[in-house]
Design an enzyme around this catalytic site. Structure first.
Site, PDB file in Angstrom:
ATOM      1  CB  SER A 181      26.699 -13.487  36.586  1.00 58.48           C
ATOM      2  OG  SER A 181      25.730 -12.886  37.407  1.00 58.48           O
ATOM      3  CG  HIS A 209      29.973 -14.283  33.460  1.00 59.24           C
ATOM      4  ND1 HIS A 209      30.853 -14.931  34.293  1.00 59.24           N
ATOM      5  CD2 HIS A 209      29.277 -13.425  34.238  1.00 59.24           C
ATOM      6  CE1 HIS A 209      30.691 -14.493  35.529  1.00 59.24           C
ATOM      7  NE2 HIS A 209      29.737 -13.580  35.521  1.00 59.24           N
ATOM      8  CE  LYS A 240      33.215 -11.996  36.613  1.00 61.10           C
ATOM      9  NZ  LYS A 240      32.181 -10.999  36.722  1.00 61.10           N
TER      10      LYS A 240
HETATM   11  C1  LIG Z   1      31.731 -10.015  37.649  1.00 62.85           C
HETATM   12  C2  LIG Z   1      30.654  -9.193  37.039  1.00 62.85           C
HETATM   13  C3  LIG Z   1      30.694  -7.806  37.050  1.00 62.85           C
HETATM   14  C4  LIG Z   1      31.732  -7.052  37.820  1.00 62.85           C
HETATM   15  O1  LIG Z   1      32.969  -7.100  37.214  1.00 62.85           O
HETATM   16  P1  LIG Z   1      34.279  -6.882  38.115  1.00 62.85           P
HETATM   17  O2  LIG Z   1      35.309  -6.641  37.080  1.00 62.85           O
HETATM   18  O3  LIG Z   1      34.487  -8.113  38.899  1.00 62.85           O
HETATM   19  O4  LIG Z   1      34.025  -5.685  38.965  1.00 62.85           O
HETATM   20  C5  LIG Z   1      29.719  -7.116  36.375  1.00 62.85           C
HETATM   21  N1  LIG Z   1      28.721  -7.755  35.737  1.00 62.85           N
HETATM   22  C6  LIG Z   1      28.629  -9.096  35.719  1.00 62.85           C
HETATM   23  C7  LIG Z   1      27.511  -9.747  34.981  1.00 62.85           C
HETATM   24  C8  LIG Z   1      29.581  -9.852  36.389  1.00 62.85           C
HETATM   25  O5  LIG Z   1      29.475 -11.176  36.414  1.00 62.85           O
END
Ligand SMILES: *Cc1c(COP(=O)(O)O)cnc(C)c1O
Length: 392
Positions: A181, A209, A240
């Site tokens: 991320s 992602h 996302k």
């Molecule tokens: C954003 C993210 C999460 C968390 O997801 P949310 O739906 O925002 O709680 C988990 N793992 C990774 C790699 C992320 O980038």
């Protein structure tokens, strides 16, 4: 009372002194390719809205319709009264996206991870975790009470060496981000699949992602690398590219059935709101019917990454819309972020503890909604801001 206040304010001052103090700053409007802050319009390079679908007409309309039909809240946990036909439909579509038998929806991606890992492993088991994994995977490992061993980032040989005493453990789980991320690079999934198959370990990939971004159908990193069938536990988010909120696990019918019975963050939380589920369903439909959106995203990412490199920034090895612009110490990253913002571009400085000490960076994320002219302006702004911050 005073002692609590004193203790906390001392720690906050200490954070501030190390350039690690943080605030959240409200935007005045929808976070699209531009955001409005403190009366200024800024080009937004800090969002995970990769496909720009939070403002897509059909996605907005689906959320509005869901409120009309289902109301504003789901009013119960999934195993009591909270499961709506909408949740089931979304789970079917998520399974389809991932090419899996079934999928289970959680209120957030964070909750999917902290619920799934402790459901699968516990005392007497072993988890191998990539050094750059997302905090939600790390927290899931900690909650599980399994022994946790951290392997060097993307280093499968190191992971293999940590499995030398495999037979001491009942179950072994290997967990990794699909797209990392903060760096935007990909996990070495084919080699991790080989390792897991060889040593009887289970592989879990967090593709927050990659989902909706990579792969021929937008199924994510495993699809992109041709190993969907070999990754038994596939996690994704709706928060996302899918323009909503929520997380999910896709895999076999047995896995999903088991997690429905055992994952505490699934069982003891209210089901996602109808508008959220409906928005994600509509976003999945756009993803299926309009492949040009994803193409534009990947072209935008490649174009801006190339420009930033040409200017002289270090941007890592990725091929995804996440572009780290390396700055070194935290105060350098902050200076670059401030210089960018002064010139009308918003991109967040990422500092410890989110990334290791000395690797602070600006995390640029491109979306499909950015135009060529906007990206040109971003590149020019980076060049000027980089000089001002002493990085070029
Ligand atoms: C954003 C993210 C999460 C968390 O997801 P949310 O739906 O925002 O709680 C988990 N793992 C990774 C790699 C992320 O980038």
């Amino acid at each position: 009372m005073e002692s609590l206040r004193r203790a906390l304010s001392a720690e906050l001052q200490e954070l501030e002194g190390r350039s690690l103090y943080r605030v959240d700053r409200p935007s005045a409007g929808a976070p699209g390719p531009w955001i409005e802050r403190e009366g200024r319009r800024l080009l937004n390079l800090g969002s995970n809205n990769y496909l720009g679908l939070t403002e897509h007409p059909s996605v907005r309309e689906a959320a509005r319709e869901a409120v009309t039909r289902w109301g504003t809240g789901s009013s119960g946990s999934r195993l009591t009264s909270g499961t709506l036909a909408l949740h089931r439909e979304l789970e079917r579509e998520l399974a389809r996206l991932k090419g899996a038998e079934a999928a289970l929806l959680f209120p957030t991606g964070y909750m999917a991870n902290i619920g799934t890992i402790p459901a699968l492993v516990g005392a007497g088991d072993l988890v191998l975790s990539d050094a750059l994994n997302h905090a939600s995977l790390i927290d899931g490992c900690r909650l599980s009470r399994a022994e946790v061993r951290v392997y060097r980032h993307a280093d499968v040989a190191h992971a293999r060496s940590l499995l030398a005493d495999r037979e001491r453990f009942r179950r072994v789980l290997v967990v990794t981000d699909g797209v990392f991320s903060m760096d935007g690079d990909l996990a070495p999934l084919p080699a991790l699949c080989d390792l897991c198959e060889e040593r009887d370990a289970w592989l879990m990939v967090d593709d927050a992602h990659g989902t909706g971004v990579l792969g021929a159908q937008g199924g994510g990193t495993a699809e992109h690398l041709g190993v969907s069938e070999r990754v038994p536990i596939r996690m994704g988010t709706l928060s996302k590219a899918l323009a909503a909120e929520g997380g999910f696990i896709a895999g076999s019918g047995e896995l999903v059935d088991y997690l429905r019975n055992r994952a505490r963050s699934f069982i003891f939380a209210t089901a996602p709101a109808p508008a959220t589920a409906a928005a994600a369903l509509a976003a999945l439909e756009v993803l299926r019917n309009d492949p040009a959106v994803r193409r534009r995203l990947l072209e935008n990412a490649e174009h801006l990454r190339g420009k930033l490199r040409e200017i002289g920034f270090r941007t890592g090895e990725g091929e995804t819309p996440i572009i780290p612009v390396h700055a070194g110490p935290a105060e350098r990253a902050l200076a670059l972020a401030a210089a960018l913002e002064g010139r009308g571009v918003w991109a967040p400085a990422i500092r410890p503890p989110t990334v290791p000490e000395g690797t602070s960076r600006i995390r640029v994320s491109v979306t499909a909604a950015h135009s060529a002219e906007e990206l040109e302006r971003v590149a020019e702004t980076f060049a000027a801001a980089g000089r001002e911050a002493g990085l070029l």
